[in-house]
Design an enzyme around this catalytic site. Structure first.
Site, PDB file in Angstrom:
ATOM      1  N   ASP A  37       0.818  -1.220   0.000  1.00  0.00           N
ATOM      2  CA  ASP A  37       0.000   0.000   0.000  1.00  0.00           C
ATOM      3  C   ASP A  37       0.850   1.268   0.000  1.00  0.00           C
ATOM      4  O   ASP A  37       0.703   2.143   0.860  1.00  0.00           O
ATOM      5  CB  ASP A  37      -0.934   0.018   1.218  1.00  0.00           C
ATOM      6  CG  ASP A  37      -1.693  -1.289   1.395  1.00  0.00           C
ATOM      7  OD1 ASP A  37      -1.950  -1.973   0.392  1.00  0.00           O
ATOM      8  OD2 ASP A  37      -2.028  -1.625   2.553  1.00  0.00           O
ATOM      9  N   GLY A  89      -4.800  -2.671  17.037  1.00  0.00           N
ATOM     10  CA  GLY A  89      -5.015  -2.465  15.599  1.00  0.00           C
ATOM     11  C   GLY A  89      -3.716  -2.268  14.852  1.00  0.00           C
ATOM     12  O   GLY A  89      -2.731  -1.749  15.383  1.00  0.00           O
ATOM     13  N   GLY A 113     -10.924  -7.810  10.216  1.00  0.00           N
ATOM     14  CA  GLY A 113     -12.276  -8.311  10.431  1.00  0.00           C
ATOM     15  C   GLY A 113     -13.154  -7.434  11.308  1.00  0.00           C
ATOM     16  O   GLY A 113     -14.372  -7.632  11.347  1.00  0.00           O
ATOM     17  N   LYS A 114     -12.573  -6.455  11.999  1.00  0.00           N
ATOM     18  CA  LYS A 114     -13.364  -5.563  12.862  1.00  0.00           C
ATOM     19  C   LYS A 114     -13.803  -4.339  12.058  1.00  0.00           C
ATOM     20  O   LYS A 114     -13.300  -3.231  12.223  1.00  0.00           O
ATOM     21  CB  LYS A 114     -12.546  -5.138  14.084  1.00  0.00           C
ATOM     22  CG  LYS A 114     -12.063  -6.306  14.932  1.00  0.00           C
ATOM     23  CD  LYS A 114     -13.209  -7.022  15.628  1.00  0.00           C
ATOM     24  CE  LYS A 114     -12.703  -8.094  16.584  1.00  0.00           C
ATOM     25  NZ  LYS A 114     -13.811  -8.819  17.248  1.00  0.00           N
ATOM     26  N   ASN A 148     -16.086  -0.693   7.349  1.00  0.00           N
ATOM     27  CA  ASN A 148     -14.723  -0.899   6.852  1.00  0.00           C
ATOM     28  C   ASN A 148     -14.096   0.399   6.349  1.00  0.00           C
ATOM     29  O   ASN A 148     -13.584   0.476   5.225  1.00  0.00           O
ATOM     30  CB  ASN A 148     -14.682  -1.972   5.764  1.00  0.00           C
ATOM     31  CG  ASN A 148     -13.393  -2.773   5.801  1.00  0.00           C
ATOM     32  OD1 ASN A 148     -12.666  -2.764   6.796  1.00  0.00           O
ATOM     33  ND2 ASN A 148     -13.086  -3.465   4.726  1.00  0.00           N
ATOM     34  N   SER A 167     -13.478   0.404   1.660  1.00  0.00           N
ATOM     35  CA  SER A 167     -12.932  -0.920   1.369  1.00  0.00           C
ATOM     36  C   SER A 167     -14.056  -1.940   1.253  1.00  0.00           C
ATOM     37  O   SER A 167     -14.543  -2.454   2.253  1.00  0.00           O
ATOM     38  CB  SER A 167     -11.950  -1.339   2.464  1.00  0.00           C
ATOM     39  OG  SER A 167     -11.497  -2.659   2.260  1.00  0.00           O
ATOM     40  N   GLU A 198     -11.308  -1.017  -3.160  1.00  0.00           N
ATOM     41  CA  GLU A 198     -10.595  -0.378  -2.052  1.00  0.00           C
ATOM     42  C   GLU A 198      -9.349   0.274  -2.628  1.00  0.00           C
ATOM     43  O   GLU A 198      -9.105   0.246  -3.831  1.00  0.00           O
ATOM     44  CB  GLU A 198     -10.248  -1.388  -0.954  1.00  0.00           C
ATOM     45  CG  GLU A 198      -9.239  -2.438  -1.344  1.00  0.00           C
ATOM     46  CD  GLU A 198      -8.814  -3.316  -0.169  1.00  0.00           C
ATOM     47  OE1 GLU A 198      -9.400  -3.199   0.912  1.00  0.00           O
ATOM     48  OE2 GLU A 198      -7.878  -4.132  -0.355  1.00  0.00           O
ATOM     49  N   HIS A 268      -3.259  -1.839  -5.025  1.00  0.00           N
ATOM     50  CA  HIS A 268      -3.108  -0.691  -4.130  1.00  0.00           C
ATOM     51  C   HIS A 268      -1.941   0.197  -4.569  1.00  0.00           C
ATOM     52  O   HIS A 268      -0.893   0.272  -3.936  1.00  0.00           O
ATOM     53  CB  HIS A 268      -2.936  -1.108  -2.680  1.00  0.00           C
ATOM     54  CG  HIS A 268      -3.361  -0.014  -1.743  1.00  0.00           C
ATOM     55  ND1 HIS A 268      -4.338  -0.189  -0.792  1.00  0.00           N
ATOM     56  CD2 HIS A 268      -2.966   1.278  -1.636  1.00  0.00           C
ATOM     57  CE1 HIS A 268      -4.509   0.959  -0.130  1.00  0.00           C
ATOM     58  NE2 HIS A 268      -3.679   1.860  -0.630  1.00  0.00           N
TER      59      HIS A 268
END
Length: 324
Positions: A37, A89, A113-114, A148, A167, A198, A268
């Site tokens: 990225d 995170g 996933g969060k 997301n 995303s 994304e 990306h």
């Protein structure tokens, strides 16, 4: 003419022809360790600075004068200054900019996933190598109402400042305050693309806005299907369409970079940068099937054909270098 003089002249001619054919070349990947990225900026000191998702903890910073030879110079944050709004995170997909003379870096913070607690924050520095001071979380998914909410991208247009993000739950944009450190009071988010995308990047070229994005899976090793795509619009907020006029809101686009016999997971992309010949260049990451140890840094030239970007992304090992 003697035989020896003839041989000498032939030798000189051969060397000259060989020299004419010699070009400075490089091979992909330009950085052969994981650096996903990428985001890049050129500073007044003549160096390009590149930032990436934190496979190296706390967001690595590299610098180069020619886009090919890179030096790791540090990180955006330390263990002590690292943001904490998403406990445990990761720091993903940084986006570097110069706003009002300051180096402003937007970043995602997320636990995989969060999708309703992840969010986007902003940090500030006086120089591209830092130290960066974390300013604030701009928003989380559950406060702005976009699942997301990662992958920020900043752009200025007609004197106003905007942030785009998203995303696989839609790509959105919103106006920022003049310092770039907060959402503009009263501003409302606007969706500009559908749920296939994304890694947003918008580039203005010859009267069009080009929306670059990534589709597919980024992170499944050699099974990754990540692909770089593009659409265009006459307006920053769309509608963005493919060559047939079909909308990116309905997940239509043109493919720009996809897998070849050696590299997969090609996505990306960074900002487009120009060399001294006016040639456009684009970074992105990929997985090298010959050595699949991470998402390595790739560089290719962008050409424009019939008002659309074209990238030769073959697995060729000798590519003419950017000119600096």
């Amino acid at each position: 003419m003697s035989k020896f003089v003839f041989i000498y002249l032939i030798s000189i001619f051969s060397l000259g022809m060989s020299g004419c054919r010699t070009k400075a070349v490089y091979s992909n990947p330009v950085i052969n360790y994981s650096l996903p990225d990428p985001s890049i900026i050129q500073a007044p000191d003549g160096y390009f600075y590149l930032y990436a998702t934190e496979d190296i903890p706390n967001i690595p910073i590299h610098k180069s004068k020619n886009l090919i030879d890179w030096e790791l110079t540090g990180t955006v944050f330390s263990k002590q200054t690292r943001p904490t709004f998403e406990p445990r995170g990761g720091l993903w997909a940084p986006d570097i900019n110069i706003i009002n003379g300051k180096y402003i870096l937007y970043y995602s913070m997320s636990v995989w996933g969060k999708e309703w607690t992840c969010g986007i924050g902003v940090a500030v520095a006086d120089t591209p190598s830092g130290p960066f001071t974390d300013k604030r979380m701009l928003f989380r998914s559950n406060t702005i109402g976009v699942q997301n909410s990662i992958d920020p991208f900043y752009i200025e247009d007609n004197g106003r400042k905007y942030l785009f993000w998203g995303s696989f739950r839609g790509i959105y944009g919103i106006e920022l305050e003049d310092d770039g450190l907060a959402l503009k009071k009263g501003s409302e988010k606007v969706q500009i693309a559908g749920t296939a995308y994304e890694g947003t990047y918008i580039h203005k070229h010859d009267g069009f806005y080009y929306l670059f994005a990534s589709i597919g899976s980024c992170c499944e090793g050699v099974n990754s299907t990540y692909t770089t795509v593009v659409g265009r619009s006459k307006d920053l907020f769309g509608p963005y369409v493919n060559k047939k006029g079909e909308s990116m809101m309905n997940n239509h686009h043109e493919i720009l970079i996809s897998a070849n016999e050696r590299f997969v997971g090609t996505g990306h992309n960074s900002e487009i940068v120009q060399d001294k010949k006016g040639q456009d260049w684009l970074f992105y990451h990929a997985i090298d099937k010959d050595n699949p140890h991470g998402r390595v840094l790739m560089l290719n030239k962008v050409k424009w054909k019939n008002e659309w970007p074209v990238v030769n992304y073959s697995s060729q090992s000798r590519i003419e270098k950017p000119y600096f």
